[in-house]
Motif scaffolding. Sequence first.
Motif, mmCIF file in Angstrom:
data_model
loop_
_atom_site.group_PDB
_atom_site.id
_atom_site.type_symbol
_atom_site.label_atom_id
_atom_site.label_comp_id
_atom_site.label_asym_id
_atom_site.label_seq_id
_atom_site.Cartn_x
_atom_site.Cartn_y
_atom_site.Cartn_z
ATOM 1 N N GLN A 63 0.764 -0.914 0.072
ATOM 2 C CA GLN A 63 -0.252 0.162 0.039
ATOM 3 C C GLN A 63 1.278 1.177 0.043
ATOM 4 O OE1 GLN A 63 0.599 -2.100 2.302
ATOM 5 N NE2 GLN A 63 0.488 -0.882 4.491
ATOM 6 N N LEU A 64 2.329 0.733 0.442
ATOM 7 C CA LEU A 64 2.953 2.178 0.303
ATOM 8 C C LEU A 64 3.806 2.590 -1.274
ATOM 9 C CD1 LEU A 64 5.499 1.747 2.950
ATOM 10 C CD2 LEU A 64 3.418 2.558 2.894
ATOM 11 N N ARG A 65 4.007 3.666 -1.456
ATOM 12 C CA ARG A 65 5.384 3.700 -2.242
ATOM 13 C C ARG A 65 6.485 3.760 -1.916
ATOM 14 N NH1 ARG A 65 3.726 8.505 -5.119
ATOM 15 N NH2 ARG A 65 2.815 9.399 -3.379
ATOM 16 N N VAL A 66 7.295 3.385 -2.274
ATOM 17 C CA VAL A 66 8.726 4.082 -2.272
ATOM 18 C C VAL A 66 9.985 4.357 -2.949
ATOM 19 C CG1 VAL A 66 10.709 2.086 -0.732
ATOM 20 C CG2 VAL A 66 8.374 1.468 -0.218
ATOM 21 N N LEU A 67 11.057 4.920 -2.682
ATOM 22 C CA LEU A 67 11.369 5.852 -3.637
ATOM 23 C C LEU A 67 12.829 5.355 -2.905
ATOM 24 C CD1 LEU A 67 12.433 7.650 -5.924
ATOM 25 C CD2 LEU A 67 11.508 9.383 -4.505
ATOM 26 N N GLY A 68 13.652 4.692 -3.618
ATOM 27 C CA GLY A 68 15.431 4.634 -3.085
ATOM 28 C C GLY A 68 15.825 5.437 -3.615
ATOM 29 N N ILE A 69 16.813 6.785 -2.897
ATOM 30 C CA ILE A 69 17.762 7.601 -3.341
ATOM 31 C C ILE A 69 19.053 7.396 -3.385
ATOM 32 C CG2 ILE A 69 18.160 10.011 -3.301
ATOM 33 C CD1 ILE A 69 15.525 10.717 -2.793
ATOM 34 N N ASP A 70 19.948 7.291 -4.461
ATOM 35 C CA ASP A 70 21.765 6.609 -3.464
ATOM 36 C C ASP A 70 22.345 7.311 -4.372
ATOM 37 O OD1 ASP A 70 23.340 4.752 -1.521
ATOM 38 O OD2 ASP A 70 23.940 5.330 -3.269
ATOM 39 N N ALA A 71 23.199 8.002 -4.553
ATOM 40 C CA ALA A 71 24.336 8.685 -4.740
ATOM 41 C C ALA A 71 25.521 8.160 -5.823
ATOM 42 C CB ALA A 71 25.678 9.408 -4.602
ATOM 43 N N ASN A 72 25.020 6.083 -5.840
ATOM 44 C CA ASN A 72 26.115 5.564 -6.414
ATOM 45 C C ASN A 72 25.301 5.615 -7.923
ATOM 46 O OD1 ASN A 72 26.969 3.110 -7.593
ATOM 47 N ND2 ASN A 72 27.831 3.022 -5.804
ATOM 48 N N ALA A 73 25.164 5.384 -8.690
ATOM 49 C CA ALA A 73 24.917 5.092 -10.253
ATOM 50 C C ALA A 73 24.864 3.702 -10.195
ATOM 51 C CB ALA A 73 24.916 5.895 -11.309
ATOM 52 N N CYS A 92 10.456 2.827 -6.869
ATOM 53 C CA CYS A 92 11.426 2.893 -7.759
ATOM 54 C C CYS A 92 12.737 3.688 -7.286
ATOM 55 C CB CYS A 92 10.670 4.474 -8.502
ATOM 56 S SG CYS A 92 10.335 6.072 -8.028
ATOM 57 N N PHE A 93 13.593 4.144 -8.284
ATOM 58 C CA PHE A 93 15.024 4.311 -7.873
ATOM 59 C C PHE A 93 15.538 5.528 -8.269
ATOM 60 C CE2 PHE A 93 14.186 -0.367 -6.105
ATOM 61 C CZ PHE A 93 14.595 0.074 -4.489
ATOM 62 N N ARG A 94 16.135 6.565 -8.178
ATOM 63 C CA ARG A 94 16.962 8.043 -8.615
ATOM 64 C C ARG A 94 18.340 7.970 -8.125
ATOM 65 N NH1 ARG A 94 13.622 6.462 -11.202
ATOM 66 N NH2 ARG A 94 11.184 7.692 -11.591
ATOM 67 N N VAL A 95 18.873 8.204 -8.942
ATOM 68 C CA VAL A 95 20.077 9.183 -8.775
ATOM 69 C C VAL A 95 20.530 10.582 -8.266
ATOM 70 C CG1 VAL A 95 22.859 8.968 -9.763
ATOM 71 C CG2 VAL A 95 21.225 7.547 -10.427
ATOM 72 N N ALA A 96 20.869 10.900 -7.037
ATOM 73 C CA ALA A 96 21.043 12.058 -6.622
ATOM 74 C C ALA A 96 21.480 12.181 -5.078
ATOM 75 C CB ALA A 96 19.435 12.651 -6.127
ATOM 76 N N ASP A 97 22.244 12.656 -5.122
ATOM 77 C CA ASP A 97 23.308 13.345 -3.377
ATOM 78 C C ASP A 97 22.181 13.302 -2.578
ATOM 79 O OD1 ASP A 97 24.715 13.678 -1.669
ATOM 80 O OD2 ASP A 97 26.412 15.041 -2.652
ATOM 81 N N ALA A 98 22.135 13.328 -1.494
ATOM 82 C CA ALA A 98 20.894 13.852 0.005
ATOM 83 C C ALA A 98 21.275 14.659 0.509
ATOM 84 C CB ALA A 98 21.088 12.611 0.675
ATOM 85 N N ALA A 99 22.292 15.286 -0.286
ATOM 86 C CA ALA A 99 23.099 16.614 0.875
ATOM 87 C C ALA A 99 22.136 18.194 -0.647
ATOM 88 C CB ALA A 99 24.931 17.098 0.682
ATOM 89 N N SER A 100 22.381 17.927 -1.848
ATOM 90 C CA SER A 100 21.974 18.443 -2.135
ATOM 91 C C SER A 100 20.256 18.910 -2.528
ATOM 92 C CB SER A 100 22.069 18.074 -3.801
ATOM 93 O OG SER A 100 22.062 17.114 -4.575
#
Length: 106
Positions: A63-73, A92-100
């Motif tokens: 029932q949740l949507r889960v978004l994974g974010i990591d800087a490592n492509a 789903c997963f996305r490339v991003a730097d959490a600090a930015s």
Amino acid sequence: EMRMRYYHEKKVPQLRWMLHQARALLGGRQTAAVPSSDAEPLVIDLGCGKGDFALLLAAAMPQLRVLGIDANADAVTYASERALAAGLTNTCFRVADAASLEAAPP
């Protein structure tokens, strides 16, 4: 063999504990999280790596949507492939730097 031992002795118990904590936190709030919308609640896993927790959470709580974010492509690509192979459509997963990342206004 050493990696498998680490996985079974350390990783599996960590993932079980994290899933237990997520269920406890989200269990009573699922309807309150989105009071007047049909949208599914969103959980963001910052620093998701290869997606172990994000995939486990998406499978255990569909029932949740889960978004994974990591800087490592490479890790994000691998996590995305794992989600596809598992047939998980709520993650789903996305490339991003959490600090930015910018915080949403309150």
